[in-house]
Write an enzyme that holds these catalytic residues in place. Structure first.
Site, mmCIF file in Angstrom:
data_model
loop_
_atom_site.group_PDB
_atom_site.id
_atom_site.type_symbol
_atom_site.label_atom_id
_atom_site.label_comp_id
_atom_site.label_asym_id
_atom_site.label_seq_id
_atom_site.Cartn_x
_atom_site.Cartn_y
_atom_site.Cartn_z
ATOM 1 N N GLU A 173 0.818 -1.210 0.000
ATOM 2 C CA GLU A 173 0.000 0.000 0.000
ATOM 3 C C GLU A 173 0.854 1.263 0.000
ATOM 4 O O GLU A 173 0.446 2.300 -0.522
ATOM 5 C CB GLU A 173 -0.967 0.007 1.184
ATOM 6 C CG GLU A 173 -2.079 -1.024 1.109
ATOM 7 C CD GLU A 173 -3.033 -0.794 -0.051
ATOM 8 O OE1 GLU A 173 -3.214 0.379 -0.462
ATOM 9 O OE2 GLU A 173 -3.597 -1.779 -0.552
ATOM 10 N N HIS A 210 3.975 -11.148 16.609
ATOM 11 C CA HIS A 210 4.652 -12.368 17.031
ATOM 12 C C HIS A 210 6.076 -12.424 16.487
ATOM 13 O O HIS A 210 7.009 -12.837 17.191
ATOM 14 C CB HIS A 210 3.859 -13.595 16.577
ATOM 15 C CG HIS A 210 4.413 -14.882 17.107
ATOM 16 N ND1 HIS A 210 5.334 -15.631 16.413
ATOM 17 C CD2 HIS A 210 4.193 -15.520 18.284
ATOM 18 C CE1 HIS A 210 5.652 -16.699 17.130
ATOM 19 N NE2 HIS A 210 4.984 -16.659 18.272
ATOM 20 N N LYS A 228 10.130 -13.246 25.802
ATOM 21 C CA LYS A 228 10.167 -12.274 24.704
ATOM 22 C C LYS A 228 10.359 -10.854 25.219
ATOM 23 O O LYS A 228 10.807 -9.972 24.481
ATOM 24 C CB LYS A 228 8.877 -12.377 23.890
ATOM 25 C CG LYS A 228 8.681 -13.742 23.240
ATOM 26 C CD LYS A 228 7.309 -13.894 22.608
ATOM 27 C CE LYS A 228 7.127 -15.282 22.013
ATOM 28 N NZ LYS A 228 5.771 -15.476 21.458
#
Length: 265
Positions: free
Chosen positions: A31, A181, A222
């Protein structure tokens, strides 16, 4: 996010070298380039899909993208794909999603483009789901003409190595899905990011990664257990420009003032 109103905000921080890495969906890549080729129009969330389909118009929320825009995108992209295959076959170039995006940023050569500035400033852009959009459609059609290999394994090594070797990492994640993720998982390789800001409207009760809280990411390694991450439950298209105005913009002004001070000395 490129499609829905904060392209200029993202471009600002990339243009001024205020991020080290970008991770995007395929839509966030294509885009940006399409908007350099033709305009996107403001519509309404309640416009009828069947009527839009008959008129050759695609709806992104309350934004409208004519089919013609994607035709222009294909006309622009196909010659580049041919060049890439030539370089692959003749010069043994191993293409990855990030190298592909880097090349497109070079080819678009347009200052409105986020990825033009990523190319200019040598900021890697990762897109783990590069085929999940119009680019994937173009690659599908192109595959019946010539064979282009895009290696995702080389990119997972590259982004993980960047995270592992960084002295400190911070994540600003707008929305959810695969980019959330992918970014968090790269930081797992270094036993967690030191700083994390999530901005999305996802809810944790449905068990999705998109709605997962920062504390869940701590349990996976994480985000570091010693970190103080936050989640802002809000529309990122409204909140992120405000955050940038009070952080990145102020930092840029500070840098410029320091440069002026150094010059005067």
């Amino acid at each position: 996010m490129i499609s829905s109103g904060i392209r200029e905000t993202i471009r600002f921080i990339v243009q001024h070298k205020m991020v080290s890495v970008l991770v995007s969906s395929a839509g966030g890549i294509e885009e940006d380039f399409i908007k350099c080729l033709a305009p996107t129009y403001l519509g309404d969330f309640k416009l009828k899909g069947q009527e839009l389909r008959n008129d050759g118009i695609n709806r992104l929320g309350n934004l409208l993208v004519p089919n013609e825009n994607y035709c222009l995108f294909e006309d622009w992209l196909t010659p580049i794909l041919n060049k890439m295959v030539d370089e692959q076959d003749n010069n043994s170039v191993l293409w990855t999603p990030s190298k592909f995006i880097h090349r497109l940023g070079k080819e678009i050569n347009h200052p409105d483009s986020v990825y033009y500035w990523a190319y200019k400033n040598d900021i890697p852009v990762f897109c783990p789901a590069i085929t999940d959009g119009s680019i994937g459609d173009m690659l599908y059609f192109f595959s019946y003409k010539r064979k282009l290999v895009i290696d995702v394994v080389e990119d997972i090594r590259r982004i993980n190595d960047i995270a592992v070797r960084a002295p400190c990492t911070g994540m600003i994640i707008l929305g959810g899905g695969v980019i959330k993720h992918h970014t968090c998982n790269a930081n797992l390789m270094r036993n967690g990011a030191e700083f994390s800001v999530f901005i999305n409207t996802g809810q944790e009760f449905d068990g999705s990664d998109s709605g997962a809280s920062p504390d869940e990411a701590v349990s996976w390694g994480k985000i570091k257990a010693t970190a103080t991450p936050i989640k802002v439950s809000a529309d990122a298209t409204m909140i992120f420009p405000l955050i940038v105005s009070q952080t990145f913009v102020k930092e840029l002004k500070k840098r410029k003032n320091n440069e002026l001070d150094d010059t005067s000395i």
